[in-house]
Design an enzyme around this catalytic site. Structure first.
Site, PDB file in Angstrom:
ATOM      1  CB  ALA A 229      -2.840   8.775  50.679  1.00  0.00           C
ATOM      2  CE1 TYR A 230       2.071   7.900  43.722  1.00  0.00           C
ATOM      3  CE2 TYR A 230       1.939  10.220  43.129  1.00  0.00           C
ATOM      4  CZ  TYR A 230       2.472   8.953  42.928  1.00  0.00           C
ATOM      5  OH  TYR A 230       3.398   8.752  41.946  1.00  0.00           O
TER       6      TYR A 230
END
Length: 182
Positions: A30-31
């Site tokens: 996600a990052y």
């Protein structure tokens, strides 16, 4: 950006992304995705702002541990676990994985931001400065596809056209660098 457009006097915008926008990292999908989107947004805004002399660039650091609250608590534990080191050894692990074997500090990031904010980079937009002590994963790569590459009937023809194009681009860059140094 709207404020810059209304003022009609140009301006500088910079994004502080991270290496993970260009390079995948385990247990951080996600990052990494968010940082890649941030880099692409900067490129899009560079296109949109260029006509009004609005420059948009990206500073792309890696592993700035000192002074960063992200490296406390759960994130620190997750990164240490992912890289199979203890929390105290994480900074050294990042230093050793860099090509220059150096740590990246907040002031290093500030210098890159200063460069983009100053007239030193007056002709730069849509660019990325990696401040990572050398991380081959986050090298930016770009080459131009030629008509021969697009029209290639076989993989071998495509690879030959690509290799020829890359050689011409590298030769041009080498000549340009030699001109600038003389």
């Amino acid at each position: 950006m709207k404020g810059f457009h209304k003022q009609n006097m140009g301006g500088n915008v910079f994004f502080l992304a991270f290496k993970n926008g260009l390079a995948a990292s385990p247990n951080a999908s996600a990052y990494c995705t968010a940082k890649a989107a941030e880099i692409h947004l900067a490129r899009c805004l560079a296109l949109e702002g260029a006509e009004k002399q609005i420059r948009v660039n990206v500073v792309n650091p890696d592993a700035v541990l000192r002074g960063s609250k992200i490296w406390q608590g759960e994130w620190l534990e997750q990164r240490a676990s992912t890289y199979q080191t203890d929390k105290t050894g994480l900074e050294e692990m990042y230093r050793q994985r860099s090509m220059l074997k150096r740590s990246v500090f907040p002031e290093d990031i500030a210098e890159a931001i200063y460069f983009f904010a100053s007239e030193l980079s007056a002709k730069s937009t849509g660019n990325i400065i990696n401040v990572d002590a050398g991380n081959a994963q986050s090298f930016t790569r770009k080459y131009i596809m030629t008509e021969k590459m697009i029209a290639a009937a076989t993989v071998d023809e495509y690879n030959h056209a690509r290799a020829t194009t890359l050689k011409k681009q590298y030769d041009f860059l080498g000549e340009d660098l030699a001109r600038r140094r003389s």
